[in-house]
Write an enzyme that holds these catalytic residues in place. Sequence first.
Site, PDB file in Angstrom:
ATOM      1  N   ASP A   1      -5.427 -21.295 -19.840  1.00  0.00           N
ATOM      2  CA  ASP A   1      -4.215 -21.209 -19.034  1.00  0.00           C
ATOM      3  C   ASP A   1      -4.273 -19.928 -18.185  1.00  0.00           C
ATOM      4  O   ASP A   1      -5.165 -19.097 -18.336  1.00  0.00           O
ATOM      5  CB  ASP A   1      -2.974 -21.241 -19.959  1.00  0.00           C
TER       6      ASP A   1
ATOM      7  N   GLU B   1       8.977 -21.603 -17.334  1.00  0.00           N
ATOM      8  CA  GLU B   1       8.260 -20.852 -18.375  1.00  0.00           C
ATOM      9  C   GLU B   1       9.127 -19.745 -18.983  1.00  0.00           C
ATOM     10  O   GLU B   1      10.306 -19.967 -19.267  1.00  0.00           O
ATOM     11  CB  GLU B   1       6.955 -20.303 -17.780  1.00  0.00           C
TER      12      GLU B   1
HETATM   13  C1  GLC Z   1       1.084 -21.796 -16.087  1.00  0.00           C
HETATM   14  C2  GLC Z   1       1.440 -22.754 -17.180  1.00  0.00           C
HETATM   15  C3  GLC Z   1       0.625 -24.024 -17.179  1.00  0.00           C
HETATM   16  C4  GLC Z   1       0.199 -24.374 -15.766  1.00  0.00           C
HETATM   17  C5  GLC Z   1      -0.698 -23.274 -15.255  1.00  0.00           C
HETATM   18  C6  GLC Z   1      -1.121 -23.500 -13.791  1.00  0.00           C
HETATM   19  O1  GLC Z   1       1.137 -20.484 -16.556  1.00  0.00           O
HETATM   20  O2  GLC Z   1       1.452 -22.244 -18.517  1.00  0.00           O
HETATM   21  O3  GLC Z   1       1.434 -25.052 -17.763  1.00  0.00           O
HETATM   22  O4  GLC Z   1      -0.501 -25.606 -15.768  1.00  0.00           O
HETATM   23  O5  GLC Z   1      -0.120 -21.976 -15.365  1.00  0.00           O
HETATM   24  O6  GLC Z   1       0.005 -23.416 -12.950  1.00  0.00           O
END
Ligand code: GLC
Length: 620
Positions: free
Chosen positions: A317, A510
């Site tokens: 991530d 988030e």
């Molecule tokens: C974010 C998220 C993830 C997402 C990624 C790309 O921090 O945790 O769900 O797919 O970054 O945007």
Amino acid sequence: MTAPDIDRLLGEMTLAEKIGQMTQVEKYSISPDEVAGHGIGSVLSGGGGNPTPNTPETWRDMVGSFEEGALRSRLGIPLLYGVDAVHGHNNVYGATIFPHNIGLGATRDADLIRRVARVTAEELIATGVRWDFAPPVSVPQDIRWGRTLEAYSEDTELVTELGVAFLRGLQDVDGTGLANPAAVLGSVKHYVADGGTEWWSAGPDTDQGETTGCNGNFEDAISEERRRTLEQHQNLFGEMYEHGIWGQRIDQGVAKITEEELRAVHLPPYIAAIANGARNIMVSLSSWRDTKMHAHRYLLTDVLKGELGFDGFLVSDWLAIDYLDDDYYTAVTIGINAGVDMVMVPHDWRAFMDSLTRAVEAGDVPMERIDDAVRRILRVKAEMGLFEGVRADSGSVAGFGSTEHRAVAREAVAKSLVLLENNGALPLSKDAGLVYVAGRPAADIGLQCGGWTIEWRGIPGGDIPGTDLLGAVNEAVAEGTEVVFDAAGHFDDRIADVGLVVVAEPPYAEMTGDRADLTLPPEDIELIQRMRSQCRTLIGILYTGRPLLITSQAEAFDALVAAWLPGSEGAGITDALFGDVLFTGKLPFAWPRNDRQIPLAALEADSNSPLWPRGYGLEV
Ligand code: GLC
């Protein structure tokens, strides 16, 4: 391309080219020429990573330019471009925006979720994108978590059923699998127990250390871009703390649960997804007990790849590798050796490639591990037909945001609504006389969509194609019915026959949605009271990414609807309000009576019942 072909290609690759395939960079941090020169395997758009102007056509051009770059590399290994299409292709202006997953969970309708995913895939394909970082299969156990809205339910079985349905909708067009140019690779996320973290186990000022960067030491050789991102991140925390009730406390925190609970509650969706064609899994930024998931060799390699036989590839991530150790070289070594195959760097890709190259040359990362990671990535690219030139169908922009697509979204909205209270007020007559509509969200499609819409944290006050509730009400009522709107609920001295009052959570994404206090703000409570005194019949509508603490306000309403975060098609709400379709939605999360019933464990231990149990919903 067969397995021997992959092995032959692997044999031709230099170490730099292998590491290039393991590198995923966000679109602002690299050019197509750099993709060509370094054999980069993937580029992504994070939330808000949009071209300007933001149209399906400019998206096709942007994605195509990076794909062409990859084909110009020495070996011409095709690129994978990924985005977060978590409630439609939500980054793109004009896309069909679906209810967030908590609303889809309320439908309990696997076939509908498969159709939602298929429409989402068609709009992704129209922009040249064939990798979606979805479905999330989180099983949130604490609704204070800012990602509850991205989950289908707190119930493992429902998450499993609907997560698999979404994955099949993306990947399986008509049984022809991923090689179909209309197929989109899904990313089942975030592995594992991202929804099982404990309140107060995360955040910039807890013992979890810096979560805004590997060590907060800006003297590191990090790019200016990354510096800006980290400072923005910290400013964001500052802004959230001003409000006192928001602030990262649980997102990316620690799941302090037994292995038995991890396997019973959080692992089943992955087992089912693997059995239903999952070829990519995204690792969680959270921790299990004292180890970050991205460093968890037992769960990533022994369990997922060994015990469960997952032979696709794992992607990290955003910035997750950085958080594994204060020393970036060590952090990279830990993550790759634990089992991460592709790293969402996403900015300082040179530092990543250099660190991993040095780690392999020093023997800190075995070449076998590199070959395993690259073989997994190449295998999925081959399954997608990329080596045979299978690319997104170039003629499909016409269907983007189409009437047909919006009809699916409107159906999903109607089926997502949960009728919590009704004293006979619903369904409303279309000859309703005088109707007052109040609450800014009733005329703000940005609030109706929530986070992950055009921008990472959404676009409050913004405008996108679709129908807000006020527009839908005006469309639905009969000729003689008078509709008056005022955001603050200030009307003339007439008493309305019907009042609709909409209150909404401010949009978030988030950790910006971690929220300690789930009661309504004073201004919403006052608005409800003001409307109560001006209407014979008062209908409450909640735009929310989770249950809120509204026990004290509930009796003010003649009817109360949880509309979750409906997306662009507000007419789905009036379809049910005015009786064109039935209310059938059921709560995907239990609705707590008070904060002593949060998290779920406290609610289940409480001798008092929740305000409304999971599975509750009136039908009229
Ligand atoms: C974010 C998220 C993830 C997402 C990624 C790309 O921090 O945790 O769900 O797919 O970054 O945007």
